[in-house]
Design a protein around this motif. Structure first.
Motif, PDB file in Angstrom:
ATOM      1  N   ALA A   1       4.936  -4.840  -8.657  1.00 32.25           N
ATOM      2  CA  ALA A   1       3.671  -5.250  -8.027  1.00 32.25           C
ATOM      3  C   ALA A   1       2.508  -4.985  -8.970  1.00 32.25           C
ATOM      4  O   ALA A   1       2.327  -3.871  -9.451  1.00 32.25           O
ATOM      5  CB  ALA A   1       3.472  -4.493  -6.722  1.00 32.25           C
TER       6      ALA A   1
ATOM      7  N   ALA B   1      -0.856  -6.791  -3.755  1.00 31.68           N
ATOM      8  CA  ALA B   1       0.558  -7.178  -3.723  1.00 31.68           C
ATOM      9  C   ALA B   1       1.387  -6.129  -2.990  1.00 31.68           C
ATOM     10  O   ALA B   1       2.278  -6.457  -2.191  1.00 31.68           O
ATOM     11  CB  ALA B   1       1.072  -7.365  -5.145  1.00 31.68           C
ATOM     12  N   VAL B   2       1.097  -4.854  -3.233  1.00 28.34           N
ATOM     13  CA  VAL B   2       1.826  -3.785  -2.530  1.00 28.34           C
ATOM     14  C   VAL B   2       1.621  -3.920  -1.029  1.00 28.34           C
ATOM     15  O   VAL B   2       2.557  -3.758  -0.236  1.00 28.34           O
ATOM     16  CB  VAL B   2       1.347  -2.405  -3.021  1.00 28.34           C
TER      17      VAL B   2
END
Length: 735
Positions: free
Chosen positions: A368, A373-374
């Protein structure tokens, strides 16, 4: 193809006659174009404009740029006031019209042509000139979205709230196919820019169907959907528009203001402009070609992980997807799959059918690139330890990105691990990285996670200080948090320095009271907040009579005397000074007022605070007490106080009354007479104030002043005799 026409008043036109007429045009005009343009050819200046303007004043008359349709073709018409015509009469104007084929404006919003180079400001030399066909429409300067977004950010107190209301009004008018929205402003430039902002906020087809005019002298009769006008025109109109927005005031008005909160579409448009999110505007326009504005905004909100979408809104999106499934852009499916937003079963199945499952969540977490994104992966149900480690790594390496958005995206069991990773990453990050991540919005978002935040003091301290500076109303709550973080060793007490930064601007009396009630221990001798009341009293003293007499001020005085944060210190002395004010201005006997003023000046409080309170007291006593009271007061106070009080009363007189010059207005004359009476009564009491007497001799010693004062005191032999003595002294000294 696009044809042009020029129209104005001329001595001799192409047909040989005088007056208003077409003076130039493009050969080969489509049949009926000239007749179709004619009804729009008018211009009337605003009522407040000069009746006989000079040449340099003409540029201040509003320019009317009109967009409409004539016989199925787009019409653009620009009217500019010229002042005198060929005969010297005022009322002449110049109109430049463009009739175009539909494809000529493809990809262009008509509002972009506000400052376009195609426009002529006046007629060409010669009658009946042949105007060329327009080959292209170059947009005007300062019409691009980037410029408009910068401009919009500086408009009024809440330009985005105004934009939301305006978008709902325009959407309603366009949907109904009748009515108009009126924009009212002193200057036509902001009207044109607001029209451009609205145009960029609509799908291309909707913008093409939105007729407008930047200025109309008769907005009630205007046929366009968006109509600009000036305040003086609007004040004299019947105001029949369903919606009117006063741009100079940053608000809206009209006969039917909306009683509802802005729609999702309006809120989304406003948010895109606020955040300079032009991709979001483009997406709204693209989706708006498929469904209505509400459906487009809801679909975009879902793509961006918005958690406020209601079940009814999502149901409308599902119907849109079912109706236009194959025409929905591919980016929509991809963003829906990665958004992490909770979706109902129908929409989730539709997304899954287009995108599939993707790679494993564990592998995605390891690669990520940033916190966003995480967050998306976490929402899909990834393993908590992996979420925690990936979030800490991204933050530590400067990949936090939009931290508030990331935190807002994740809920449920994944939220705790994500937040833990963010806080541990910030604690481990270099100071520069930490400062870059902890923006104002990021601190607000972390402050909402109160419990976990306070467990990490190195992160909590800068967050709390930032929240307090951005939201002064939270300073009391933030102070409680900082006091809870104070270490046992004062040498390492970073929270004490943080407290000083939080209260750089002193608290109000109410806030100071709240702090003292909630944290009395923090106000004891030598404690962190012991000196805060004195700074509050200084702020109160600068606020004048209302602030000094406010109930919360009196309660604070009493509270300081009870808590005694610094016995005999700055706060205690300030409380004595402020408390003496009420005694001074409310006492019914001059001796009591004198005692209060002596307590004030002898309080030992800071000189600036004493001066502010004494000045306010002097003004209040001058306005509310008669000369006998004021004279007795001067006689009762110590000489130093008498001197300061007399100087303040003299300084409070208007300039001509203070200097003794004539003429003097009646109100100023009354003030001067009262102060001279104070001086005379003070003499009768066997006391004097040298500087005040010097002023009185100067003011009374002039021939006209002496005559007027003699007449004023004619009913009181004692005062009249004292006046004669004063005048005699002035003349004896040559004053």
């Amino acid at each position: 193809m696009a044809w042009q026409l020029h129209y104005t008043s001329t001595r001799r036109g192409p047909t040989g006659r005088a007056g208003f007429q077409f003076v130039a045009e493009t050969p080969g005009l489509p049949e009926g174009a000239r007749a179709g343009v004619t009804p729009y050819l008018s211009y009337r200046p605003p009522p407040g404009a000069p009746l006989s303007p000079e040449a340099h004043e003409l540029d201040r008359f509003p320019v009317a740029l009109l967009y409409d349709r004539v016989a199925g073709r787009p019409l653009l018409l620009r009217c500019r006031y010229l002042g005198r015509d060929y005969s010297g009469r005022y009322g002449n104007f110049f109109a430049h019209a463009v009739v175009a084929e539909e494809e000529e404006l493809e990809g262009l919003r008509p509002a972009e042509l506000w400052h376009a180079p195609l426009w002529n400001d006046g007629p060409l030399d010669g009658n009946g000139a042949a105007l060329p066909l327009l080959e292209e429409f170059a947009p005007g300067a300062e019409s691009d979205p980037e410029f408009l977004a910068e401009w919009l950010a500086g408009q009024g107190k809440d330009p985005y709230g105004l934009l939301a209301g305006l978008m709902d009004a325009v959407t309603e008018v366009l949907k109904d196919g009748h009515g108009r929205v009126v924009l009212v402003a002193d200057d036509v430039e902001p009207i044109a820019r607001w029209i451009a902002v609205v145009s960029y906020s609509l799908p291309v087809a909707a913008a093409a169907g939105m007729s407008f005019v930047t200025y109309s002298a008769d907005p009630d009769a205007a046929a366009q959907r968006l109509v600009g006008t000036t305040p003086d025109v609007w004040a004299s109109s019947q105001r029949q528009a369903g919606h009117a927005f006063h741009l100079d005031e940053g608000g809206s008005g009209g006969h039917a203001p909306s009683r509802h909160a802005p729609s999702r579409h309006a809120r989304t448009v406003a948010a895109c402009w606020r955040e300079f999110d032009f991709a979001g505007l483009d997406a709204l326009a693209e989706l708006g070609e498929l469904g209505g504005p509400g459906e487009a905004a809801t679909l975009l909100s879902l793509c961006r992980g918005d958690r406020t979408v209601t079940a009814a809104e999502e149901a409308a999106v599902v119907r849109l997807v079912e109706r236009y499934g194959e025409r929905i852009p591919g980016w929509v499916w991809r963003e829906l799959a990665g958004s992490g937003a909770p979706m109902g079963l129908d929409l989730a199945l539709a997304v899954h059918a287009r995108v599939g499952d993707g790679t494993s969540l564990a592998a995605a977490l390891e690669s990520a690139p940033d916190l966003a994104a995480v967050a998306r992966i976490a929402e899909a149900g990834a393993d908590p330890p992996g979420i925690r480690a990936a979030a800490a790594r991204c933050v530590r390496e400067g990949g936090a990105g939009d931290l508030p958005a990331a935190l807002a995206r994740v809920s449920g069991a994944s939220r705790g691990p994500l937040l833990e990773g963010v806080l541990s990453g910030l604690a481990e990050a270099d100071p520069g990285v930490r400062r870059a991540v902890l923006t104002g919005p990021a601190c607000d978002a972390l402050y909402a996670e109160h419990g976990p935040l306070l467990a990490v003091p190195s992160v909590a301290l800068p967050v709390l200080v930032t929240v307090a500076s951005r939201h002064p109303g939270r300073r009391v709550a933030v102070t409680a948090d900082l006091l809870a973080l104070r270490p046992a060793d004062p040498a390492t007490d970073e929270s004490a320095r943080a407290l000083a930064r939080v209260w750089t601007e002193p608290p109000s009396a109410a806030d100071c009271l709240a702090l003292m009630d909630a944290h009395p221990g923090a106000f004891g001798p030598g404690a962190a907040l012991a000196g805060l009341p004195s700074r509050t009293f200084a702020r109160i003293a600068a606020g004048g009579h209302a602030a000094l007499c406010a109930p919360e001020t009196q309660r604070l005085v009493a509270r300081v005397r009870t808590v005694r944060p610094d016995p005999g210190g700055e706060s205690a002395r300030a409380a004595v000074a402020v408390g003496a004010y009420t005694d001074a201005v409310t006492a019914q006997r001059p001796e009591r007022t004198a005692e209060a003023l002596a307590a004030l000046t002898g309080s030992g409080a800071a000189e600036g605070l004493v001066e502010d309170v004494l000045s306010t007291a002097a003004r209040r006593l001058a306005a509310s007490r008669e000369p006998p009271f004021r004279a007795a007061l001067l006689a009762a106070v110590p000489a130093g106080v008498r001197s300061r009080l007399g100087a303040l009363w003299a300084a409070g007189l208007p300039g001509r009354a203070r200097s003794g010059r004539s003429p003097v207005r009646a109100a100023e004359l009354a003030q001067r007479n009262e102060l001279i009476e104070v001086v005379l009564r003070l003499r009768l009491l066997g006391a004097s104030e040298p500087a005040l007497e010097t002023w009185a001799r100067s003011a009374a010693g002039r021939w006209l002043s002496a005559r007027m004062l003699d007449a004023h005191f004619s009913g009181d032999p004692r005062l009249r005799a004292a006046l004669k003595d004063l005048i005699a002294e002035a003349r004896g000294r040559g004053e």
